[in-house]
Design a protein around this motif. Structure first.
Motif, PDB file in Angstrom:
ATOM      1  N   PHE A 112      -0.796 -13.679  30.613  1.00  0.00           N
ATOM      2  CA  PHE A 112       0.138 -14.795  30.812  1.00  0.00           C
ATOM      3  C   PHE A 112       1.544 -14.358  30.417  1.00  0.00           C
ATOM      4  O   PHE A 112       1.747 -13.841  29.313  1.00  0.00           O
ATOM      5  N   ASN A 113       2.484 -14.566  31.319  1.00  0.00           N
ATOM      6  CA  ASN A 113       3.897 -14.365  30.984  1.00  0.00           C
ATOM      7  C   ASN A 113       4.443 -15.717  30.549  1.00  0.00           C
ATOM      8  O   ASN A 113       4.905 -16.505  31.377  1.00  0.00           O
ATOM      9  N   PHE A 114       4.345 -16.006  29.235  1.00  0.00           N
ATOM     10  CA  PHE A 114       4.895 -17.264  28.735  1.00  0.00           C
ATOM     11  C   PHE A 114       6.416 -17.227  28.871  1.00  0.00           C
ATOM     12  O   PHE A 114       7.044 -18.206  29.239  1.00  0.00           O
ATOM     13  N   ASP A 115       7.001 -16.078  28.538  1.00  0.00           N
ATOM     14  CA  ASP A 115       8.411 -15.817  28.821  1.00  0.00           C
ATOM     15  C   ASP A 115       8.463 -14.735  29.886  1.00  0.00           C
ATOM     16  O   ASP A 115       7.800 -13.704  29.741  1.00  0.00           O
ATOM     17  N   MET A 116       9.232 -14.946  30.930  1.00  0.00           N
ATOM     18  CA  MET A 116       9.351 -13.914  31.962  1.00  0.00           C
ATOM     19  C   MET A 116      10.046 -12.679  31.391  1.00  0.00           C
ATOM     20  O   MET A 116      10.989 -12.804  30.606  1.00  0.00           O
ATOM     21  N   PRO A 117       9.600 -11.481  31.751  1.00  0.00           N
ATOM     22  CA  PRO A 117      10.275 -10.281  31.257  1.00  0.00           C
ATOM     23  C   PRO A 117      11.627 -10.089  31.933  1.00  0.00           C
ATOM     24  O   PRO A 117      11.845 -10.568  33.042  1.00  0.00           O
ATOM     25  N   ILE A 118      12.512  -9.349  31.259  1.00  0.00           N
ATOM     26  CA  ILE A 118      13.865  -9.121  31.781  1.00  0.00           C
ATOM     27  C   ILE A 118      13.840  -8.198  32.998  1.00  0.00           C
ATOM     28  O   ILE A 118      14.628  -8.339  33.921  1.00  0.00           O
ATOM     29  N   THR A 119      12.941  -7.219  33.015  1.00  0.00           N
ATOM     30  CA  THR A 119      12.907  -6.267  34.138  1.00  0.00           C
ATOM     31  C   THR A 119      11.563  -6.321  34.865  1.00  0.00           C
ATOM     32  O   THR A 119      10.527  -6.649  34.275  1.00  0.00           O
ATOM     33  N   ALA A 120      11.606  -5.953  36.140  1.00  0.00           N
ATOM     34  CA  ALA A 120      10.391  -5.925  36.946  1.00  0.00           C
ATOM     35  C   ALA A 120       9.442  -4.827  36.461  1.00  0.00           C
ATOM     36  O   ALA A 120       8.226  -4.961  36.542  1.00  0.00           O
ATOM     37  N   ASP A 121      10.019  -3.756  35.933  1.00  0.00           N
ATOM     38  CA  ASP A 121       9.214  -2.657  35.412  1.00  0.00           C
ATOM     39  C   ASP A 121       8.358  -3.143  34.236  1.00  0.00           C
ATOM     40  O   ASP A 121       7.167  -2.833  34.136  1.00  0.00           O
ATOM     41  N   THR A 122       8.981  -3.934  33.350  1.00  0.00           N
ATOM     42  CA  THR A 122       8.244  -4.495  32.215  1.00  0.00           C
ATOM     43  C   THR A 122       7.155  -5.441  32.708  1.00  0.00           C
ATOM     44  O   THR A 122       6.050  -5.483  32.153  1.00  0.00           O
ATOM     45  N   TYR A 123       7.441  -6.191  33.773  1.00  0.00           N
ATOM     46  CA  TYR A 123       6.431  -7.079  34.361  1.00  0.00           C
ATOM     47  C   TYR A 123       5.192  -6.281  34.763  1.00  0.00           C
ATOM     48  O   TYR A 123       4.062  -6.657  34.456  1.00  0.00           O
ATOM     49  N   LEU A 124       5.427  -5.147  35.438  1.00  0.00           N
ATOM     50  CA  LEU A 124       4.296  -4.310  35.873  1.00  0.00           C
ATOM     51  C   LEU A 124       3.482  -3.809  34.701  1.00  0.00           C
ATOM     52  O   LEU A 124       2.254  -3.774  34.747  1.00  0.00           O
ATOM     53  N   HIS A 125       4.176  -3.395  33.633  1.00  0.00           N
ATOM     54  CA  HIS A 125       3.468  -2.899  32.458  1.00  0.00           C
ATOM     55  C   HIS A 125       2.663  -4.006  31.785  1.00  0.00           C
ATOM     56  O   HIS A 125       1.560  -3.775  31.315  1.00  0.00           O
ATOM     57  N   ARG A 126       3.224  -5.201  31.775  1.00  0.00           N
ATOM     58  CA  ARG A 126       2.501  -6.327  31.179  1.00  0.00           C
ATOM     59  C   ARG A 126       1.221  -6.622  31.947  1.00  0.00           C
ATOM     60  O   ARG A 126       0.150  -6.711  31.362  1.00  0.00           O
ATOM     61  N   ILE A 127       1.350  -6.795  33.255  1.00  0.00           N
ATOM     62  CA  ILE A 127       0.166  -7.192  34.026  1.00  0.00           C
ATOM     63  C   ILE A 127      -0.858  -6.063  34.088  1.00  0.00           C
ATOM     64  O   ILE A 127      -2.028  -6.300  34.354  1.00  0.00           O
ATOM     65  N   GLY A 128      -0.409  -4.836  33.787  1.00  0.00           N
ATOM     66  CA  GLY A 128      -1.328  -3.692  33.761  1.00  0.00           C
ATOM     67  C   GLY A 128      -2.336  -3.745  32.630  1.00  0.00           C
ATOM     68  O   GLY A 128      -3.235  -2.911  32.541  1.00  0.00           O
ATOM     69  N   ARG A 129      -2.218  -4.768  31.738  1.00  0.00           N
ATOM     70  CA  ARG A 129      -3.219  -4.936  30.662  1.00  0.00           C
ATOM     71  C   ARG A 129      -4.518  -5.475  31.216  1.00  0.00           C
ATOM     72  O   ARG A 129      -5.552  -5.412  30.557  1.00  0.00           O
ATOM     73  N   THR A 130      -4.474  -6.079  32.424  1.00  0.00           N
ATOM     74  CA  THR A 130      -5.690  -6.599  33.038  1.00  0.00           C
ATOM     75  C   THR A 130      -6.001  -5.788  34.296  1.00  0.00           C
ATOM     76  O   THR A 130      -5.194  -4.971  34.725  1.00  0.00           O
ATOM     77  N   GLY A 131      -7.183  -5.999  34.869  1.00  0.00           N
ATOM     78  CA  GLY A 131      -7.567  -5.267  36.076  1.00  0.00           C
ATOM     79  C   GLY A 131      -7.733  -3.788  35.827  1.00  0.00           C
ATOM     80  O   GLY A 131      -7.440  -2.965  36.686  1.00  0.00           O
ATOM     81  N   ARG A 132      -8.209  -3.415  34.621  1.00  0.00           N
ATOM     82  CA  ARG A 132      -8.343  -1.998  34.272  1.00  0.00           C
ATOM     83  C   ARG A 132      -9.736  -1.491  34.596  1.00  0.00           C
ATOM     84  O   ARG A 132     -10.695  -2.253  34.648  1.00  0.00           O
ATOM     85  N   ALA A 133      -9.799  -0.170  34.787  1.00  0.00           N
ATOM     86  CA  ALA A 133     -11.081   0.519  35.038  1.00  0.00           C
ATOM     87  C   ALA A 133     -11.866  -0.137  36.173  1.00  0.00           C
ATOM     88  O   ALA A 133     -13.072  -0.358  36.092  1.00  0.00           O
ATOM     89  N   GLY A 134     -11.150  -0.470  37.262  1.00  0.00           N
ATOM     90  CA  GLY A 134     -11.826  -0.982  38.453  1.00  0.00           C
ATOM     91  C   GLY A 134     -12.157  -2.458  38.418  1.00  0.00           C
ATOM     92  O   GLY A 134     -12.680  -3.001  39.382  1.00  0.00           O
TER      93      GLY A 134
END
Length: 438
Positions: A321-343
């Motif tokens: 959950f992005n309770f606060d939106m990140p400042i950069t799109a790159d940070t957004y990608l890193h955040r959402i990369g915490r889910t959907g791991r290992a297939g």
């Protein structure tokens, strides 16, 4: 030749056994491209976002090297891995221990937030591989407690993050201290921008460049959408409702500031939702405990600032959950990369107030696909969404009105009287008559 199985990489049987026990049979894109040149002793410049298996991409070649060329007597570390955060250092070390489980290789960590004496074994006993954060390592180097002369391979993990955090000079100092090394491996989430390229040029020697951009393939495994929120209270109500849904089994909630972490933890507690949190000023023991509680399943909600956006590796996160939106799109990608791991499949949900629509547009352009809006009937927003034309920007009319209001409300400033204008305002003295000489 395309490598499809780890057995094709000429790895030691002990490493293959460890990989098999972890359920890894096929290398990821970054592993298949980075491991062969690294095993040949070449410097490697790798671009790999989180969740692509880059840790094993640099660990396997160096572990293989240590097994191929065992030392005759104990000594200081032969492989040094630098990471931007303590959490990442611990996770890299843990993965190294798992991969080296059937060997007698010694692996240690050096990070801040740990008592000096806890690192005594790194200085006194044999160590083959050390994972460190730059600050504490530099302290030990300056005190001549860490011997860099035996380092054969230097690895920089998440180098772009280290540059962002202002560690450039520290890394160059460590690089100079390990100048006898034979190999350097540098991994970064992105190679865009002059800063990382210039830095790599100074540190690496004729590197092989490897890139694994799984962004499209990986993102397909992550469902992404957003909910519009009127204000902070509405946003909190949306989050609590979503956390109570049965499919939300384990989640990470990202906020921008440390203060918000504690506020949100209180609001969730009032809603009978247990959570743990991770933020920059915590002592190491508490940070470790928070991650352990998530890993053990004692708590299923972790609230974090972006200090946890990279390197946090908890396999079964179902939602971000992005309770606060990140400042950069790159940070957004890193955040959402915490889910959907290992297939696995994952879900990323952003809670968006009116002032966040510019950031939402930035993320959509970066992903090259718009994020879809969803609505919860009982929590529909009352306010209207910003017009698509302005993408959240205030109109010229609104900007002109704001400027006018600002001018109207500007306090009148009295003209300042300089000291020289107000002193000696009385009758001027006549200059003394000059004496005539006879």
């Amino acid at each position: 030749m395309t490598i499809t199985r780890f057995s094709e990489l000429e790895l030691d049987e002990r490493l293959l056994t460890a990989l098999s026990e972890k359920g890894y049979l096929r290398p990821t894109a970054i592993q298949a491209t980075a491991i062969p040149p690294a095993m040949d002793g070449r410097d490697v410049l790798g671009s790999a976002p989180t969740g692509t298996g880059k840790t094993a991409a640099f660990l396997l070649p160096v572990l293989q090297h240590l097994l191929d060329f065992p030392r005759k007597k104990s000594g200081p570390p032969r492989v040094l891995i630098l990471t931007p955060t303590r959490e990442l250092a611990m996770q890299v070390a843990e993965q190294a221990r798992e991969l080296a489980a059937h060997t007698s290789l010694d692996i240690a960590t050096i990070t801040g937030g740990v008592a000096y004496m806890n690192h005594a074994e790194v200085f006194s006993e044999n160590q083959d591989l050390v994972v460190a954060t730059t600050g504490r390592l530099l302290q030990y180097i300056r005190e001549e407690n860490f011997d860099c002369r035996a380092v054969e391979t230097l690895i920089l993990d998440e180098a772009d993050r280290m540059l962002d955090m202002g560690f450039s000079q520290d890394i160059e100092t460590i690089s100079a201290e390990t100048r006898w090394r034979n190999q350097t491996l540098l991994f970064s989430a992105t190679l865009e921008g002059d800063a990382i390229r210039d830095f790599a040029e100074r540190i690496l020697n004729d590197p092989v460049e490897v890139e694994a951009d799984p962004s499209r393939r990986e993102r397909k495994k992550i469902h992404q959408w957003y909910y519009r929120a009127d204000d902070l209270k509405h946003k909190t109500a949306l989050l609590i409702h979503l956390l109570q849904q049965p499919d939300v089994q384990k989640s990470v909630i990202f906020v921008r500031k440390r203060e918000r972490v504690h506020e949100l933890a209180t609001w969730l507690r009032e809603a009978n939702i247990a959570s743990c949190h991770l933020e920059g000023e915590m002592v190491q023991a508490k940070r470790n405990e928070a991650i352990k509680r998530m890993l053990d399943g004692r708590v299923n909600v972790l609230i974090a600032t972006d200090v946890a956006a990279r390197g946090l590796d908890i396999l079964d996160i179902t939602h971000v959950f992005n309770f606060d939106m990140p400042i950069t799109a790159d940070t957004y990608l890193h955040r959402i990369g915490r889910t959907g791991r290992a297939g696995r499949k994952g879900t990323a949900i952003s809670l968006v107030e009116a002032h966040d629509h510019l950031l939402l547009g930035k993320v959509s352009r970066y992903l090259n696909e718009p994020l879809k809006a969803r609505v919860i009937d009982s929590l529909r927003p009352i306010t209207k969404p910003p017009s698509e034309k302005n993408n959240g920007k205030p109109s010229k009319k609104v900007l002109a009105k704001r400027a006018e209001e600002k001018l109207k409300n500007k306090p009148k400033v009295k003209a300042k009287l300089r000291q020289r204008d107000v002193k000696n305002v009385g009758k001027r003295r006549k200059p003394a008559a000059k004496a005539h000489s006879d």
